[in-house]
Design a protein around this motif. Structure first.
Motif, short mmCIF file in Angstrom:
data_model
loop_
_atom_site.label_atom_id
_atom_site.label_comp_id
_atom_site.label_asym_id
_atom_site.label_seq_id
_atom_site.Cartn_x
_atom_site.Cartn_y
_atom_site.Cartn_z
N LEU A 131 54.46 -30.48 59.40
CA LEU A 131 53.51 -29.80 60.28
C LEU A 131 52.11 -29.92 59.70
CD1 LEU A 131 55.49 -26.52 61.10
CD2 LEU A 131 55.28 -28.59 62.50
N ILE A 132 51.13 -30.14 60.56
CA ILE A 132 49.73 -30.17 60.13
C ILE A 132 48.92 -29.28 61.06
CG2 ILE A 132 49.87 -32.46 59.08
CD1 ILE A 132 48.49 -33.60 61.54
N PRO A 134 45.29 -28.15 63.09
CA PRO A 134 44.22 -28.89 63.78
C PRO A 134 43.08 -29.30 62.84
CG PRO A 134 44.93 -27.05 65.12
CD PRO A 134 45.63 -26.90 63.79
N ILE A 135 42.79 -28.48 61.84
CA ILE A 135 41.72 -28.82 60.90
C ILE A 135 42.13 -30.02 60.05
CG2 ILE A 135 40.42 -27.99 58.90
CD1 ILE A 135 40.57 -25.19 60.15
N GLN A 136 43.38 -30.04 59.59
CA GLN A 136 43.86 -31.20 58.85
C GLN A 136 43.87 -32.44 59.73
OE1 GLN A 136 47.65 -29.53 57.70
NE2 GLN A 136 46.97 -29.08 55.61
N ALA A 137 44.32 -32.29 60.97
CA ALA A 137 44.34 -33.43 61.89
C ALA A 137 42.94 -33.97 62.11
CB ALA A 137 44.96 -33.01 63.23
N GLU A 159 48.63 -49.82 63.76
CA GLU A 159 49.06 -48.58 63.10
C GLU A 159 47.94 -47.54 63.06
OE1 GLU A 159 51.48 -51.97 61.31
OE2 GLU A 159 49.41 -51.60 61.96
N ASP A 160 46.69 -48.01 62.91
CA ASP A 160 45.56 -47.08 62.88
C ASP A 160 45.41 -46.36 64.22
OD1 ASP A 160 44.59 -47.82 60.19
OD2 ASP A 160 44.11 -49.73 61.12
N ALA A 161 45.55 -47.13 65.30
CA ALA A 161 45.44 -46.54 66.63
C ALA A 161 46.58 -45.57 66.91
CB ALA A 161 45.41 -47.64 67.69
N TYR A 162 47.80 -45.93 66.48
CA TYR A 162 48.94 -45.04 66.67
C TYR A 162 48.74 -43.74 65.89
CZ TYR A 162 51.39 -49.14 68.55
OH TYR A 162 51.75 -50.23 69.29
N ALA A 163 48.22 -43.86 64.67
CA ALA A 163 47.99 -42.67 63.85
C ALA A 163 46.92 -41.79 64.49
CB ALA A 163 47.57 -43.08 62.44
N ALA A 164 45.87 -42.42 65.03
CA ALA A 164 44.80 -41.66 65.69
C ALA A 164 45.35 -40.90 66.90
CB ALA A 164 43.67 -42.59 66.11
N ALA A 165 46.21 -41.56 67.66
CA ALA A 165 46.81 -40.91 68.83
C ALA A 165 47.67 -39.72 68.40
CB ALA A 165 47.65 -41.91 69.61
N ASP A 169 47.00 -35.77 69.36
CA ASP A 169 48.08 -34.95 69.92
C ASP A 169 48.28 -33.68 69.10
OD1 ASP A 169 50.28 -34.65 71.87
OD2 ASP A 169 51.57 -34.80 70.09
N ARG A 170 47.86 -33.72 67.84
CA ARG A 170 47.96 -32.55 66.96
C ARG A 170 46.65 -31.76 66.95
NH1 ARG A 170 52.12 -34.68 67.58
NH2 ARG A 170 53.97 -34.60 66.25
N LYS A 171 45.84 -31.94 68.00
CA LYS A 171 44.63 -31.14 68.25
C LYS A 171 43.45 -31.49 67.34
CE LYS A 171 47.12 -28.94 71.26
NZ LYS A 171 47.01 -29.31 72.70
N ALA A 172 43.34 -32.74 66.90
CA ALA A 172 42.14 -33.15 66.18
C ALA A 172 40.93 -32.96 67.09
CB ALA A 172 42.26 -34.61 65.75
#
Length: 433
Positions: A131-132, A134-137, A159-165, A169-172
């Protein structure tokens, strides 16, 4: 003891990798080198307490048995004070890096030519279903965006784009990202900025200067937030509003910037279905006529429906203080019991004489120092703020002086305190309605 560290002159990818590694290795201490870049320094002024970072001189290197390196695997790129670890023959080393070259021999290596080292660790976090927040995201996304030029550099990988997505989704929060990260600026952005200046409509409202531009766009344009910031600075106004109409999609992207305490752009944008923080925000309005949208914005501004959050809205009170002669050990126990990271120190007449924080306790090297009065380790440089100032000003003071708490004063007495946690609630727009 396990420690995690990264390269000196740390950037956002370095810090993001460092913090991400603490999620994978929760029993390891994150050690940030002494030199960081300017943008990162501003970010840490607000966020430092959240990540519980250690300086190299605060770690007993003799007890280190495991070294986890992120965003580098070269001894020469580590903080010089950690170089003694290279002489340990029994040192267990783990590496997470997206650079090819390095001379640190590791038992376990995670090397891949992604655009960002943060991507590798985010992939592992997702794999382990950690779990992360929103601030960490948000931090992790800044790290990825910085090293990939907002996913535009040739070194960027899928992989960078997938990680960004995953992080979005984790409220970045993209609004926070734009505040601390200077994005790429190309010909398309220059042309838009030139057109905005040509089409600028200047006016005054409630004593503040305003500049508005309405621009039609063809297709997606990156980094409009950065263009807006430059537009406000070039127009030299308190508030700047950009209305960007995508004719093909029949929608308007509304972006605002404020350089004054009294205009909260985040509140303004929320009323239009968007969001943001006090200095910056945006809203996507579908099927809107730009002229009608501008009229609505002007009504909201003139109607004062966006007033800035004041210190009384976010400060903590009543204030718990400690006498300057209280033993260090007793103060440490008080902080643990209250779940605080620091508090003001007063004399026998309740006059403010210092502030003690978690960082000050790292000065304690011997057990007998726990019996010394807290005034022996407290910080005597006191930054305060008057009660009638805005929350925005308090945040600026924290960034400027790299401090975690500011006593709020009225007629020379403490009536409240603003902490980094309070500032985070304000900065990330988490205040209750």
């Amino acid at each position: 003891m396990k420690i995690i560290t990264t390269h000196k002159s740390s950037d956002f990818d370095a810090l993001a990798s460092l913090v991400a590694a603490t999620i994978i290795y929760p029993d390891a201490k994150p050690v940030l080198p002494g030199t960081v870049n300017a943008n990162l320094k501003n970010f840490l002024a607000i966020h430092k307490d959240i990540f519980n970072l250690w300086a190299p001189n605060e770690v007993d290197l003799d007890t280190v048995d495991t070294l986890i390196c992120v965003d580098t695997h070269s001894w020469s790129r580590l903080d010089q004070r950690l170089s003694v670890l290279s002489e340990k023959s029994d040192l267990d080393v783990i590496v997470w890096d997206h650079h090819e070259e390095g001379d640190i021999e590791a038992r376990e290596s995670h090397l891949s030519q992604t655009g960002s080292a943060t991507t590798l660790l985010v992939q592992q976090i997702e794999k382990e279903r950690k779990l992360i927040t929103p601030i960490q995201a948000t931090l992790f996304l800044i790290g990825i965006y910085e090293d990939t030029g907002h996913l535009s550099y040739p070194s960027t990988r899928p992989e960078d784009a997938y990680a960004a997505a995953f992080l979005l989704d984790r409220k970045a929060d993209l609004n926070i990202l734009g505040t601390f990260l200077q994005p790429a600026y190309g010909k398309k952005q220059k042309d838009i900025l030139f057109n905005m200046i040509q089409e600028a409509e200047r006016s005054e409202f409630n004593g503040f200067s305003l500049s508005v531009s309405r621009i039609e766009l063809e297709g997606r344009v990156e980094n409009l937030a950065m263009v807006m910031q430059m537009y406000r600075e070039l127009m030299n106004v308190d508030v700047a509003i950009g209305i960007f109409r995508d004719v093909a999609k029949d929608n308007c992207m509304l972006i605002g910037r404020s350089g004054v305490d009294d205009i909260n752009i985040g509140v303004l944008m929320r009323s239009l279905g968007g969001g943001g923080h006090p200095g910056a925000g945006s809203a996507l309005v579908k099927g809107a006529n730009p002229d009608a949208l501008l009229e609505t914005v002007l009504e909201l501004l003139k109607g004062n429906q966006y007033s800035s959050v004041m210190l009384s809205d976010i400060m903590s009170y009543p204030v718990v203080t400690v006498n300057a002669n209280t033993p260090v050990g007793d103060v440490a126990m008080m902080l643990r019991e209250m779940g605080c990271t620091g508090m003001p120190v007063v004399d026998d007449n309740e006059n403010l004489v210092g502030v003690v924080s978690r960082r000050d306790f790292k000065k304690v090297k011997k057990s007998n120092q726990m019996q010394s009065p807290i005034k022996a380790i407290m910080s005597r440089t006191i930054i305060t703020i008057d009660y009638d100032k805005s929350a925005f000003e308090a945040v600026r003071l924290m960034i400027r002086h790299d401090i975690g708490r500011i006593p709020v004063m009225k007629e020379g007495k403490i009536i409240g305190i603003i902490t980094r946690s309070d500032a985070m609630m304000y900065f990330y727009d988490l205040l209750p309605d």
